[in-house]
Scaffold this motif. Structure first.
Motif, short mmCIF file in Angstrom:
data_model
loop_
_atom_site.label_atom_id
_atom_site.label_comp_id
_atom_site.label_asym_id
_atom_site.label_seq_id
_atom_site.Cartn_x
_atom_site.Cartn_y
_atom_site.Cartn_z
N PHE A 1 -4.77 4.63 -2.82
CA PHE A 1 -6.09 5.09 -2.64
C PHE A 1 -6.05 6.68 -3.13
O PHE A 1 -5.11 7.47 -2.53
CB PHE A 1 -6.75 5.14 -1.36
N SER A 2 -6.99 6.84 -3.89
CA SER A 2 -7.13 8.40 -4.46
C SER A 2 -8.49 8.79 -4.77
O SER A 2 -9.20 7.67 -5.18
CB SER A 2 -6.18 8.51 -5.58
N VAL B 1 1.22 4.93 0.51
CA VAL B 1 0.34 6.08 1.30
C VAL B 1 1.14 7.37 1.10
O VAL B 1 2.39 7.50 1.33
CB VAL B 1 0.61 5.58 2.83
N ALA C 1 -10.88 9.34 -0.41
CA ALA C 1 -9.99 8.42 -1.35
C ALA C 1 -10.82 7.08 -1.64
O ALA C 1 -10.48 6.20 -1.07
CB ALA C 1 -8.80 8.16 -0.94
N GLU D 1 -9.28 3.18 -6.14
CA GLU D 1 -7.94 2.28 -5.91
C GLU D 1 -7.07 2.24 -7.18
O GLU D 1 -7.89 2.00 -8.07
CB GLU D 1 -8.25 1.06 -5.30
N ARG E 1 -5.76 14.34 -5.54
CA ARG E 1 -5.87 13.19 -6.08
C ARG E 1 -4.41 12.72 -6.85
O ARG E 1 -4.04 13.72 -7.33
CB ARG E 1 -7.26 12.75 -6.80
N THR F 1 -3.00 9.40 5.58
CA THR F 1 -2.84 8.01 6.60
C THR F 1 -1.21 8.05 6.97
O THR F 1 -0.88 6.96 7.32
CB THR F 1 -3.39 6.99 5.97
N VAL G 1 -8.53 -0.60 5.64
CA VAL G 1 -7.70 0.80 5.25
C VAL G 1 -8.79 1.55 4.17
O VAL G 1 -8.54 2.63 3.93
CB VAL G 1 -6.50 -0.15 4.54
N TRP H 1 0.69 -1.23 -0.03
CA TRP H 1 0.08 -0.03 0.25
C TRP H 1 0.93 1.44 0.04
O TRP H 1 1.63 1.56 0.97
CB TRP H 1 -0.69 -0.11 1.45
N SER I 1 -0.88 10.45 1.68
CA SER I 1 -1.90 11.38 2.06
C SER I 1 -2.07 11.38 3.67
O SER I 1 -0.88 11.18 4.33
CB SER I 1 -3.33 11.45 1.43
N GLU J 1 -9.34 5.52 4.11
CA GLU J 1 -8.89 6.41 3.00
C GLU J 1 -10.09 7.26 2.68
O GLU J 1 -10.24 8.44 2.46
CB GLU J 1 -8.24 5.74 2.09
#
Length: 173
Positions: free
Chosen positions: A116-117, A11, A95, A98, A61, A15, A85, A9, A13, A89
């Protein structure tokens, strides 16, 4: 976190910093987030075009951007906890999409990961970028230990956006 095979994953942002997630989502159960390894997503960039009433403006994004990079962390998440998760997000920054990304770790290894966005808003109404989101993003990057040049750039963006928006508001009066 334990259980099943981990999924990579990326990350980038809010998180990045679990302690700030807890601060933002007071009272909402937050899964334990595994530590991450410094990494950068390749050939992507950030655009702030997703309207978010919770943040009082637009949030970021990921978009395709050949030659650009986005700093973050690469975390290994058990597949059994992927849904938690994803919900986290979505709560923090809309977000809900995926997407695959290629990341380069601090050791130089290039790996496939998921990020994730928010999804493309398709013709969003005009509006300001969320200064609160930019400030939170800079704080998260700092708490996560991302390179100081990256944190300073995010802080400068937040300051610049705030200054421009104040000047525009003053001009309208």
């Amino acid at each position: 976190m334990s259980g099943s095979a981990p999924l990579p994953w990326f990350v980038f942002s809010l998180t990045l910093a679990p302690e700030l997630v807890l601060e933002r989502l007071q009272g909402v159960p937050v899964p334990e987030l595994p530590p991450g390894e410094l990494a950068e997503a390749l050939d992507v960039g950030l655009v702030y075009d997703v309207p978010s009433p919770d943040w009082g403006g637009r949030v970021a994004r990921l978009v395709e951007a050949p030659g650009q990079r986005v700093m973050g962390l690469l975390r290994a998440v058990p597949s059994s906890e992927w849904g938690q998760v994803a919900r986290l997000e979505a709560l923090l920054g809309l977000a809900t999409g995926e997407r695959p990304v290629r990341v380069r770790t601090a050791s130089g290894a290039v790996r496939a990961a998921r990020a994730f966005s928010p999804v493309d808003p398709r013709n969003p109404a005009p509006g300001p970028v969320s200064v609160a989101f930019l400030v939170a993003l800079a704080r998260a990057a700092e708490h996560a230990g991302l390179p100081s040049h990256h944190v300073e750039r995010l802080q400068a963006e937040a300051h610049l956006v705030q200054t421009v928006q104040r000047a525009q508001a003053d001009r309208v009066r």
